[in-house]
Scaffold this motif. Structure first.
Motif, PDB file in Angstrom:
ATOM      1  N   ARG A  18       0.833  -1.205   0.000  1.00 47.84           N
ATOM      2  CA  ARG A  18       0.000   0.000   0.000  1.00 47.84           C
ATOM      3  C   ARG A  18       0.868   1.255   0.000  1.00 47.84           C
ATOM      4  O   ARG A  18       0.564   2.242  -0.706  1.00 47.84           O
ATOM      5  N   ARG A  21       2.455   1.717  -3.439  1.00 46.85           N
ATOM      6  CA  ARG A  21       1.488   2.196  -4.423  1.00 46.85           C
ATOM      7  C   ARG A  21       0.965   3.599  -4.089  1.00 46.85           C
ATOM      8  O   ARG A  21       0.202   4.173  -4.855  1.00 46.85           O
ATOM      9  N   VAL A  23      -1.183   4.521  -1.804  1.00 51.17           N
ATOM     10  CA  VAL A  23      -2.630   4.440  -1.651  1.00 51.17           C
ATOM     11  C   VAL A  23      -2.960   4.542  -0.164  1.00 51.17           C
ATOM     12  O   VAL A  23      -2.347   3.862   0.658  1.00 51.17           O
ATOM     13  N   GLU A  27      -8.637   4.862   0.589  1.00 54.34           N
ATOM     14  CA  GLU A  27      -8.755   4.576  -0.846  1.00 54.34           C
ATOM     15  C   GLU A  27      -8.728   3.082  -1.106  1.00 54.34           C
ATOM     16  O   GLU A  27      -9.510   2.560  -1.922  1.00 54.34           O
ATOM     17  N   LEU A  28      -7.837   2.375  -0.428  1.00 56.35           N
ATOM     18  CA  LEU A  28      -7.767   0.930  -0.608  1.00 56.35           C
ATOM     19  C   LEU A  28      -9.062   0.274  -0.163  1.00 56.35           C
ATOM     20  O   LEU A  28      -9.585  -0.623  -0.845  1.00 56.35           O
TER      21      LEU A  28
END
Length: 265
Positions: A18, A21, A23, A27-28
């Motif tokens: 995570r 990325r 993120v 959002e995930l």
């Protein structure tokens, strides 16, 4: 073994991916159809997700099939995606389809490569890229990225080696940034050492693309490339293959390549 006070392996892997990325937990959670609170509990080791949730999280992070299998193993589950040898019977139709695509792209060069640039297959027109290359670079397993930029490979015939080399290295670094494979970083570092400093000219750019300007006995070739991957593959081997097809950027290049194909026949 998990150290006391540390989250379990899956929690650490999820947090690592995570973060890589970029993120947020919110959002995930939104992508995976769950809540930020639940993602937080997983990353702190307070909740153990089911297999389906692990797969949803992996897909939401854009992980490759190989990386999804690794994440499943970290959570204590068996891999979901098979990894078949390319010569396996079940991949026979795929091999036939690839051979048909490569042959159908004649008289222009085309190849299929693995995730680190290893050559899997190529058509006859690919020989225009290997002419004059040192024998050791053409011994299996051939790495097409190294072949392209190595001073004893194709590089001495590339007129715009600075722009073309940067194009290859930057693409490889972008893949490395999204992967957990350290060999991609190592290869990118090696290839960057073969690329000369930028000449500062934009003349090598054709619109938004970087053409390969290649010397051959018949004159200069100007080639554009297209990359195709198997986005819906459910086998790790197939998902990691990439088809690279070269297209003529001008009429003279097309004429030269058609003439070379006629000579081979």
């Amino acid at each position: 073994m998990t150290t006391v006070g540390q989250p379990p392996p899956f929690a650490r892997e999820l947090l690592r991916w995570r973060t890589a990325r970029r993120v947020s937990q919110l959002e995930l959670a939104s992508r995976a159809g769950t809540t930020q609170r639940y993602v937080s509990f997983i990353e702190r080791g307070r909740s153990v997700p089911g297999r389906a949730v692990v797969l949803r999280l992996a897909e939401s992070l854009g992980l490759t099939l190989r990386e999804r299998n690794t994440l499943l193993l970290a959570a204590g589950y068996a891999p979901a995606f098979p990894e078949s040898p390319l010569d396996a019977v079940e991949l026979g139709p795929v091999r036939e389809a690839l051979d048909g695509i490569l042959e159908g792209h004649q008289p222009y060069p085309a190849l299929v490569a693995g995730p680190r640039g290893e050559l899997v297959a190529a058509n006859e027109a690919f020989d225009v890229l290997t002419e004059g290359a040192a024998a050791e670079l053409l011994k299996p397993p051939v790495n097409v990225l190294r072949l392209a930029l190595h001073p004893r490979g194709t590089a001495p015939r590339v007129i715009n080696l600075d722009a073309w080399g940067r194009h290859i290295v930057e693409n490889l670094r972008a893949r490395a940034a999204r992967s957990a494979d350290p060999s991609l970083d190592e290869l990118a570092t090696e290839l960057a050492g073969y690329v000369p400093p930028s000449g500062g000219s934009d003349d090598d750019y054709l619109g938004f693309a970087v053409p390969l300007r290649l010397r051959c006995a018949e004159g200069e070739l100007r080639l554009l490339t297209t990359l195709t991957s198997f986005a819906t593959a459910v086998d790790v081997t197939l998902a990691e293959l990439q088809l690279e097809a070269f297209l003529p950027a001008d009429a003279r290049t097309a004429e030269i390549l058609r003439a070379r194909a006629a000579q081979r026949r």
